[in-house]
Enzyme design. Structure first.
Site, PDB file in Angstrom:
ATOM      1  N   HIS A 289      -5.539   1.409  42.298  1.00  0.00           N
ATOM      2  CA  HIS A 289      -5.720   2.202  43.467  1.00  0.00           C
ATOM      3  C   HIS A 289      -4.505   2.105  44.376  1.00  0.00           C
ATOM      4  O   HIS A 289      -3.769   1.279  44.235  1.00  0.00           O
ATOM      5  CB  HIS A 289      -6.808   1.916  44.365  1.00  0.00           C
ATOM      6  CG  HIS A 289      -6.944   0.592  44.973  1.00  0.00           C
ATOM      7  ND1 HIS A 289      -6.530   0.143  46.176  1.00  0.00           N
ATOM      8  CD2 HIS A 289      -7.653  -0.475  44.250  1.00  0.00           C
ATOM      9  CE1 HIS A 289      -6.768  -1.295  46.471  1.00  0.00           C
ATOM     10  NE2 HIS A 289      -7.361  -1.451  45.188  1.00  0.00           N
TER      11      HIS A 289
ATOM     12  N   ASP B 227      -4.288   3.345  47.641  1.00  0.00           N
ATOM     13  CA  ASP B 227      -4.655   3.170  48.714  1.00  0.00           C
ATOM     14  C   ASP B 227      -4.558   1.615  49.330  1.00  0.00           C
ATOM     15  O   ASP B 227      -4.751   0.708  48.465  1.00  0.00           O
ATOM     16  CB  ASP B 227      -5.972   3.939  49.318  1.00  0.00           C
ATOM     17  CG  ASP B 227      -7.291   3.251  48.540  1.00  0.00           C
ATOM     18  OD1 ASP B 227      -6.990   2.811  47.658  1.00  0.00           O
ATOM     19  OD2 ASP B 227      -8.296   3.045  49.471  1.00  0.00           O
TER      20      ASP B 227
ATOM     21  N   ASP C  29      -2.524  -6.039  46.410  1.00  0.00           N
ATOM     22  CA  ASP C  29      -3.810  -5.170  46.541  1.00  0.00           C
ATOM     23  C   ASP C  29      -3.445  -3.824  46.666  1.00  0.00           C
ATOM     24  O   ASP C  29      -3.728  -3.531  48.204  1.00  0.00           O
ATOM     25  CB  ASP C  29      -4.846  -5.771  47.377  1.00  0.00           C
ATOM     26  CG  ASP C  29      -6.328  -5.263  47.163  1.00  0.00           C
ATOM     27  OD1 ASP C  29      -6.482  -4.071  46.405  1.00  0.00           O
ATOM     28  OD2 ASP C  29      -7.411  -5.369  47.931  1.00  0.00           O
TER      29      ASP C  29
ATOM     30  N   GLU D   1     -10.266   3.404  47.011  1.00  0.00           N
ATOM     31  CA  GLU D   1     -11.130   2.269  46.573  1.00  0.00           C
ATOM     32  C   GLU D   1     -11.309   1.530  47.923  1.00  0.00           C
ATOM     33  O   GLU D   1     -12.448   0.854  47.960  1.00  0.00           O
ATOM     34  CB  GLU D   1     -10.012   1.593  45.758  1.00  0.00           C
ATOM     35  CG  GLU D   1     -10.872   0.333  44.824  1.00  0.00           C
ATOM     36  CD  GLU D   1     -11.194  -0.805  45.766  1.00  0.00           C
ATOM     37  OE1 GLU D   1     -11.956  -1.785  45.316  1.00  0.00           O
ATOM     38  OE2 GLU D   1     -10.508  -1.175  46.612  1.00  0.00           O
ATOM     39  N   GLU D   2     -10.344   1.481  48.749  1.00  0.00           N
ATOM     40  CA  GLU D   2     -10.671   0.462  49.902  1.00  0.00           C
ATOM     41  C   GLU D   2     -11.700   1.041  50.671  1.00  0.00           C
ATOM     42  O   GLU D   2     -12.151   0.521  51.727  1.00  0.00           O
ATOM     43  CB  GLU D   2      -9.385   0.221  50.789  1.00  0.00           C
ATOM     44  CG  GLU D   2      -8.401  -0.359  49.710  1.00  0.00           C
ATOM     45  CD  GLU D   2      -8.631  -1.884  49.439  1.00  0.00           C
ATOM     46  OE1 GLU D   2      -9.712  -2.441  49.879  1.00  0.00           O
ATOM     47  OE2 GLU D   2      -7.921  -2.705  48.946  1.00  0.00           O
TER      48      GLU D   2
ATOM     49  N   THR E 123     -20.134  -8.526  85.016  1.00  0.00           N
ATOM     50  CA  THR E 123     -21.447  -9.036  84.763  1.00  0.00           C
ATOM     51  C   THR E 123     -22.623  -7.803  84.489  1.00  0.00           C
ATOM     52  O   THR E 123     -22.719  -6.730  85.488  1.00  0.00           O
ATOM     53  CB  THR E 123     -21.954  -9.487  86.196  1.00  0.00           C
ATOM     54  OG1 THR E 123     -21.596  -8.583  87.461  1.00  0.00           O
ATOM     55  CG2 THR E 123     -21.491 -10.903  86.483  1.00  0.00           C
TER      56      THR E 123
ATOM     57  N   ARG F 262     -23.190  -9.416  49.036  1.00  0.00           N
ATOM     58  CA  ARG F 262     -22.702  -9.411  47.687  1.00  0.00           C
ATOM     59  C   ARG F 262     -23.707  -9.713  46.502  1.00  0.00           C
ATOM     60  O   ARG F 262     -24.514 -10.636  46.850  1.00  0.00           O
ATOM     61  CB  ARG F 262     -21.600 -10.554  47.666  1.00  0.00           C
ATOM     62  CG  ARG F 262     -20.146 -10.429  48.497  1.00  0.00           C
ATOM     63  CD  ARG F 262     -19.327  -9.436  47.765  1.00  0.00           C
ATOM     64  NE  ARG F 262     -18.286  -8.957  49.062  1.00  0.00           N
ATOM     65  CZ  ARG F 262     -17.280  -8.240  48.838  1.00  0.00           C
ATOM     66  NH1 ARG F 262     -17.010  -7.503  47.674  1.00  0.00           N
ATOM     67  NH2 ARG F 262     -16.385  -8.027  49.810  1.00  0.00           N
TER      68      ARG F 262
HETATM   69  N1  BES Z   1      -9.077  -5.481  44.639  1.00  0.00           N
HETATM   70  C1  BES Z   1      -9.982  -5.666  45.441  1.00  0.00           C
HETATM   71  C2  BES Z   1     -11.453  -6.270  44.732  1.00  0.00           C
HETATM   72  C3  BES Z   1     -11.187  -7.660  44.308  1.00  0.00           C
HETATM   73  C4  BES Z   1     -10.387  -8.487  44.998  1.00  0.00           C
HETATM   74  C5  BES Z   1     -11.995  -8.316  43.346  1.00  0.00           C
HETATM   75  C6  BES Z   1     -10.138  -9.971  44.481  1.00  0.00           C
HETATM   76  C7  BES Z   1     -11.541  -9.468  42.807  1.00  0.00           C
HETATM   77  C8  BES Z   1     -10.753 -10.366  43.383  1.00  0.00           C
HETATM   78  C9  BES Z   1     -10.416  -4.406  46.068  1.00  0.00           C
HETATM   79  O1  BES Z   1      -9.576  -3.591  46.516  1.00  0.00           O
HETATM   80  C10 BES Z   1     -11.524  -4.663  47.289  1.00  0.00           C
HETATM   81  O2  BES Z   1     -10.995  -5.105  48.279  1.00  0.00           O
HETATM   82  N2  BES Z   1     -12.751  -4.309  47.156  1.00  0.00           N
HETATM   83  C11 BES Z   1     -13.734  -4.421  48.254  1.00  0.00           C
HETATM   84  C12 BES Z   1     -14.765  -3.378  47.960  1.00  0.00           C
HETATM   85  C13 BES Z   1     -14.606  -1.923  48.347  1.00  0.00           C
HETATM   86  C14 BES Z   1     -15.824  -1.138  48.040  1.00  0.00           C
HETATM   87  C15 BES Z   1     -14.150  -1.817  49.803  1.00  0.00           C
HETATM   88  C16 BES Z   1     -14.468  -5.785  48.383  1.00  0.00           C
HETATM   89  O3  BES Z   1     -14.188  -6.333  47.434  1.00  0.00           O
HETATM   90  O4  BES Z   1     -14.481  -6.036  49.407  1.00  0.00           O
HETATM   91 MN    MN Z   2      -7.913  -3.451  45.125  1.00  0.00          MN
HETATM   92 MN    MN Z   3      -8.847  -4.220  48.647  1.00  0.00          MN
END
Ligand code: BES
Ligand code: MN
Ligand code: MN
Length: 454
Positions: free
Chosen positions: A85, A87, A118, A152-153, A314, A327
């Site tokens: 990705h 983004d 990332d 993706e993010e 207040t 998760r």
């Molecule tokens: N690259 C990450 C996922 C990741 C990071 C997997 C480190 C294993 C180790 C990905 O870009 C990410 O941040 N994914 C999100 C989920 C997404 C649906 C927003 C996550 O894992 O929070």
């Molecule tokens: Mn990622």
């Molecule tokens: Mn990420």
């Protein structure tokens, strides 16, 4: 020139090119960055063309475009699909960055900028590996399809529709992804499991409008207090999740697998240092590796409401909000978990507030065997590129596309990660170790080369 010699000779050039991509603030959550998203997609498309990819296209989706390209010039040879990705997460809080988030800077052997680890840096590893192979061999030894998305993010919201509409085009013998981390520095790692992610938002409303806390306080419900009480009841004293049925479908992990995961070479002290909290508090009865990789979690990701400005006000707020995520691990079912979480939250609520419960996204976990011969090729290439033996790990993070692809095409998914756990992905001062960036290009080029004899 030979492949490795060629890659070595291009270090400066590769790094400078990656910096160009990192300067584009392609933040997918914020609409003000839409032009940057477009620019990043263009940039990726251009580099894919320069790497010799054919039919490079920027494909619009309902939100952000994805970039697709392919090289199908090796009839009879395997076909792989590479996914990544372009983004990135927002850079805020900006004042916590040592150098600005979108001005890539090298310090102490690391490249700092949003998206280095990332995932722009890792995507670039593949683009340059493919370019190097093509340059030195004249053509690619295997068939490669490349798909780099821009959402993706934000949960890959429109990707699934694209995959369903392009099943034939995306067909491959294996999926290759570099969007994870290595276990620790100097230990190249192949990830065979990811947790799934469900994301929820709740809104509690008590009084119909904000009230003077002196005039009304004592007789009326305070939604913030009620939310705090409710959230406190979502875990028990052993930090187990107190949602009935939540653990019912959690698969037992074999003793052999647990033994393998628990004997991986990493240092708890280093982990504690990375976390930086006075103490840890994971689920009782499980090792840290188990807590991170094979156990499900429920986390508060944000909570807001009431007066947050300077000084005192207040007031009893009418509303309070929280963002919560779970998760998931095999065999938890996202839809079932979402129902259980909502039911429990509603059960904990007093009559004095209304609750709006929204599911923002859902995603299944992924764990798969690594017995396919492609994993031997991966191990071998990582070993040659890094001079170190690779290990098999699971990860706690989530990549929705991997699960979707695995379910749809039933192909092996090879996750070769070049980030490190302490490289601040999603946080200020995100960085990528240059040795892993340069080592990654070599290892990935060798990997693609070796797949010709798969
Ligand atoms: N690259 C990450 C996922 C990741 C990071 C997997 C480190 C294993 C180790 C990905 O870009 C990410 O941040 N994914 C999100 C989920 C997404 C649906 C927003 C996550 O894992 O929070
Ligand atoms: Mn990622
Ligand atoms: Mn990420």
């Amino acid at each position: 020139m030979d492949l490795i010699g060629y890659i070595e000779s291009k270090r400066e050039e590769h790094l400078n090119e990656l910096k160009e991509l990192l300067r584009i603030p392609s933040v997918s959550t914020k609409s003000e960055h839409k032009p940057d998203i477009e620019r990043a997609a263009q940039w990726i498309a251009e580099k894919l063309r320069a790497a010799g990819m054919d039919n490079v296209e920027i494909m619009p989706t309902k939100l952000h475009p994805l970039v697709y390209g392919e090289s199908l010039q090796a009839p009879g040879k395997p076909t792989v699909l590479f996914y990544g990705h372009y983004d990135v997460q927002p850079a805020e809080p900006l004042d916590l960055w040592t150098s600005p988030a979108f001005e890539p800077t090298v310090r102490d052997g690391n490249l700092y900028a949003r998206g280095t680890a990332d995932d722009k840096g890792q995507v670039h590893i593949h683009i340059k590996a493919l370019a190097a192979l093509r340059k030195t061999a004249g053509k690619l030894p295997i068939n490669v399809k490349v798909m780099i998305e821009g959402e993706e993010e934000v949960g890959s919201v429109n990707l699934w529709e694209f995959v369903k509409a392009n099943r034939e085009r995306l067909k491959a013998d294996a999926l290759i992804v570099s969007d994870t981390a290595m276990l620790t520095k100097g230990v190249p790692s192949i990830t065979y499991g990811l947790r799934g992610l469900n994301y929820y938002q709740i809104e509690l409303t008590g009084p119909a409008q904000d009230l003077h806390s002196g005039v009304f306080g004592g007789a009326v419900p305070n939604p913030i207090t009620i939310l705090a009480e409710m959230i406190a009841k979502l875990h028990d004293r052993n930090f187990r999740i107190a949602v009935p049925g939540f653990y019912d479908d959690v698969a037992t992990v074999s003793r052999q697998e647990l033994k393998a995961l628990n004997s991986l070479p990493w240092k708890e002290k280093e982990f504690r240092r990375t976390v930086g909290a006075p103490a840890l508090n994971g689920e009782k009865g499980f090792t840290i590796r188990e807590q991170l990789w094979v156990r499900p979690t429920l986390e508060l990701n944000g909570i807001w409401g009431g007066y947050l400005g300077e000084g005192a006000k207040t007031v009893i707020a009418s509303k309070v909000h929280a963002k919560i995520s779970t998760r998931l691990v095999p065999n938890q079912e996202p839809a079932k978990i979402a129902r259980q979480v909502e039911r429990q939250i509603r059960k904990l609520l007093p009559k004095s507030v209304h609750c709006k419960f929204e599911v923002l996204s859902m995603g299944k976990p992924w764990v798969a065997p690594y017995t396919h011969p492609i994993f031997q090729k991966a191990i071998h290439s990582l070993e040659t590129g890094f001079g170190k033996r690779a290990v098999f790990i699971r990860e706690g993070g989530s990549i929705p596309f991997v699960t979707q692809m695995h379910d749809t095409f039933k192909v092996p998914c090879v996750l070769l990660g070049f980030g490190l756990p302490d490289e601040n992905a999603h946080a200020p001062d995100e960085h990528l170790a240059l040795e892993n960036y340069f080592g990654g290009i070599k290892a990935i080029a060798l990997f693609y080369e070796q797949l010709a004899t798969l």
